[in-house]
Motif scaffolding. Structure first.
Motif, PDB file in Angstrom:
ATOM      1  N   LEU A   1       0.900   4.063  -9.221  1.00 56.76           N
ATOM      2  CA  LEU A   1      -0.069   4.839 -10.000  1.00 56.76           C
ATOM      3  C   LEU A   1       0.629   5.843 -10.908  1.00 56.76           C
ATOM      4  O   LEU A   1       0.228   6.046 -12.058  1.00 56.76           O
ATOM      5  N   GLU A   2       1.697   6.472 -10.407  1.00 54.06           N
ATOM      6  CA  GLU A   2       2.467   7.405 -11.230  1.00 54.06           C
ATOM      7  C   GLU A   2       3.106   6.675 -12.415  1.00 54.06           C
ATOM      8  O   GLU A   2       3.085   7.167 -13.544  1.00 54.06           O
ATOM      9  N   SER A   3       3.656   5.483 -12.147  1.00 56.05           N
ATOM     10  CA  SER A   3       4.267   4.700 -13.230  1.00 56.05           C
ATOM     11  C   SER A   3       3.231   4.310 -14.268  1.00 56.05           C
ATOM     12  O   SER A   3       3.495   4.369 -15.477  1.00 56.05           O
ATOM     13  N   ILE A   4       2.041   3.925 -13.818  1.00 51.76           N
ATOM     14  CA  ILE A   4       0.977   3.540 -14.755  1.00 51.76           C
ATOM     15  C   ILE A   4       0.575   4.734 -15.611  1.00 51.76           C
ATOM     16  O   ILE A   4       0.404   4.602 -16.830  1.00 51.76           O
ATOM     17  N   SER A   5       0.447   5.905 -14.995  1.00 51.79           N
ATOM     18  CA  SER A   5       0.071   7.088 -15.787  1.00 51.79           C
ATOM     19  C   SER A   5       1.165   7.442 -16.794  1.00 51.79           C
ATOM     20  O   SER A   5       0.863   7.858 -17.916  1.00 51.79           O
ATOM     21  N   GLN A   6       2.435   7.277 -16.417  1.00 49.74           N
ATOM     22  CA  GLN A   6       3.523   7.546 -17.366  1.00 49.74           C
ATOM     23  C   GLN A   6       3.504   6.544 -18.517  1.00 49.74           C
ATOM     24  O   GLN A   6       3.739   6.912 -19.674  1.00 49.74           O
ATOM     25  N   ILE A   7       3.218   5.291 -18.205  1.00 48.78           N
ATOM     26  CA  ILE A   7       3.157   4.270 -19.263  1.00 48.78           C
ATOM     27  C   ILE A   7       1.984   4.546 -20.196  1.00 48.78           C
ATOM     28  O   ILE A   7       2.113   4.447 -21.421  1.00 48.78           O
ATOM     29  N   ARG A   8       0.833   4.915 -19.632  1.00 42.71           N
ATOM     30  CA  ARG A   8      -0.335   5.209 -20.466  1.00 42.71           C
ATOM     31  C   ARG A   8      -0.088   6.429 -21.351  1.00 42.71           C
ATOM     32  O   ARG A   8      -0.620   6.520 -22.455  1.00 42.71           O
ATOM     33  N   ALA A   9       0.710   7.371 -20.870  1.00 43.25           N
ATOM     34  CA  ALA A   9       1.010   8.555 -21.681  1.00 43.25           C
ATOM     35  C   ALA A   9       1.855   8.195 -22.903  1.00 43.25           C
ATOM     36  O   ALA A   9       1.883   8.950 -23.875  1.00 43.25           O
TER      37      ALA A   9
ATOM     38  N   THR B   1       0.832  -1.201   0.000  1.00 42.19           N
ATOM     39  CA  THR B   1       0.000   0.000   0.000  1.00 42.19           C
ATOM     40  C   THR B   1       0.865   1.249   0.000  1.00 42.19           C
ATOM     41  O   THR B   1       0.516   2.251  -0.634  1.00 42.19           O
ATOM     42  N   ALA B   2       1.989   1.215   0.685  1.00 34.07           N
ATOM     43  CA  ALA B   2       2.886   2.373   0.719  1.00 34.07           C
ATOM     44  C   ALA B   2       3.458   2.664  -0.663  1.00 34.07           C
ATOM     45  O   ALA B   2       3.806   3.810  -0.965  1.00 34.07           O
ATOM     46  N   ARG B   3       3.573   1.654  -1.499  1.00 40.92           N
ATOM     47  CA  ARG B   3       4.111   1.846  -2.851  1.00 40.92           C
ATOM     48  C   ARG B   3       3.045   2.245  -3.856  1.00 40.92           C
ATOM     49  O   ARG B   3       3.351   2.483  -5.022  1.00 40.92           O
ATOM     50  N   LEU B   4       1.784   2.331  -3.433  1.00 36.59           N
ATOM     51  CA  LEU B   4       0.685   2.622  -4.347  1.00 36.59           C
ATOM     52  C   LEU B   4       0.865   3.930  -5.123  1.00 36.59           C
ATOM     53  O   LEU B   4       0.679   3.936  -6.346  1.00 36.59           O
ATOM     54  N   PRO B   5       1.232   5.054  -4.489  1.00 35.02           N
ATOM     55  CA  PRO B   5       1.401   6.286  -5.278  1.00 35.02           C
ATOM     56  C   PRO B   5       2.459   6.148  -6.376  1.00 35.02           C
ATOM     57  O   PRO B   5       2.269   6.647  -7.493  1.00 35.02           O
ATOM     58  N   GLN B   6       3.551   5.468  -6.092  1.00 34.60           N
ATOM     59  CA  GLN B   6       4.599   5.278  -7.103  1.00 34.60           C
ATOM     60  C   GLN B   6       4.071   4.422  -8.255  1.00 34.60           C
ATOM     61  O   GLN B   6       4.343   4.700  -9.429  1.00 34.60           O
TER      62      GLN B   6
END
Length: 189
Positions: free
Chosen positions: A143-151, A136-141
Motif C-alpha cells: 500500500l505504501e508503494s502504491i501511494s508513492q507511485i500514485r504521487a 497479507t504481512a506484506r500488505l502495508p509495504q
C-alpha cells in the motif's frame, strides 16, 4: 643484510606478503577451488537424492498401482461428461442406476475418496494458507508503494513541487532553449 631482509619477509618457506594480502583480499585460486568443491558436493547430494534403488517386479507393480487411481478417476469423470453429451439417454439410464445405491455405501465411498485425496488436500491447503499469510504481512509495504507511485503521476497535486531547492525552482520557471520545444511553440502560433 639484503638476504636477511628477504629471509625475514619470505623466510621459512612462507610468503608473508601473500599471507598479509590474503587478509584483505580473497585468494582467487583458493576461492575458485572452494566454489568448485561446493558445487561438486551439491551435485553429489542432489544425485544421491534421485538414485533409484533396484526394485523387484512386485514393488514396481505396486508403485504403478498406487499411481493409477487419480488419473483413472479424472478420466472416468470426463468420460461421463462426454457420454452425457454423446448419448443422453444412455447416460440417464446409468444415472438412474446410481439412485438405487444405498446411502451408507455412498458414505463409505466418500470416506475412502476423502482419505485418499484428503491428505494431499490438507497439505496443499496449509501451503496455501501460509502463502496468504505471507502476502497479507506484506500488505502495508504494498500500500505504501502504491501511494508513492500514485504521487508520481503527472496529475497529482504537487507532483512538480520543487520543495526547498531554490536552484530547481528557478530552473523550472526559466524558459527552455531546447530547439524542439521552440519549434513546437513557433509551429503552434
Amino acid at each position: 643484510m639484503v638476504m636477511n631482509l628477504l629471509k625475514l619477509i619470505f623466510g621459512g618457506g612462507r610468503n608473508v606478503v601473500a599471507e598479509t594480502a590474503e587478509v584483505f583480499m580473497e585468494n582467487t585460486e583458493a576461492g575458485a577451488q572452494r566454489r568448485a568443491d561446493y558445487a561438486q558436493s551439491a551435485l553429489g547430494q542432489f544425485g544421491a537424492e534421485f538414485q533409484v534403488e533396484r526394485k523387484g517386479r512386485f514393488d514396481r507393480f505396486m508403485d504403478g498401482l498406487n499411481r493409477l487411481p487419480r488419473p483413472l478417476i479424472v478420466i472416468a469423470i470426463f468420460s461421463l461428461f462426454a457420454s452425457a453429451m454423446y448419448d443422453p439417454l444412455w447416460f440417464a439410464e446409468r444415472m438412474q442406476g446410481l439412485v438405487l445405491v444405498p446411502d451408507p455405501l455412498w458414505w463409505l465411498a466418500g470416506t475412502i475418496v476423502a482419505f485418499y485425496f484428503g491428505g494431499r488436500f490438507q497439505m496443499k491447503s496449509q501451503e496455501f494458507s501460509q502463502a496468504i499469510t505471507q502476502s497479507t504481512a506484506r500488505l502495508p509495504q504494498v500500500l505504501e508503494s502504491i501511494s508513492q507511485i500514485r504521487a508520481l503521476r503527472h496529475d497529482s497535486p504537487g507532483a512538480a513541487e520543487t520543495g526547498t531547492d531554490a536552484g530547481l525552482s528557478e530552473a523550472a520557471i526559466e524558459p527552455s532553449d531546447n530547439e524542439a520545444v521552440r519549434a513546437w511553440r513557433e509551429g503552434g502560433k
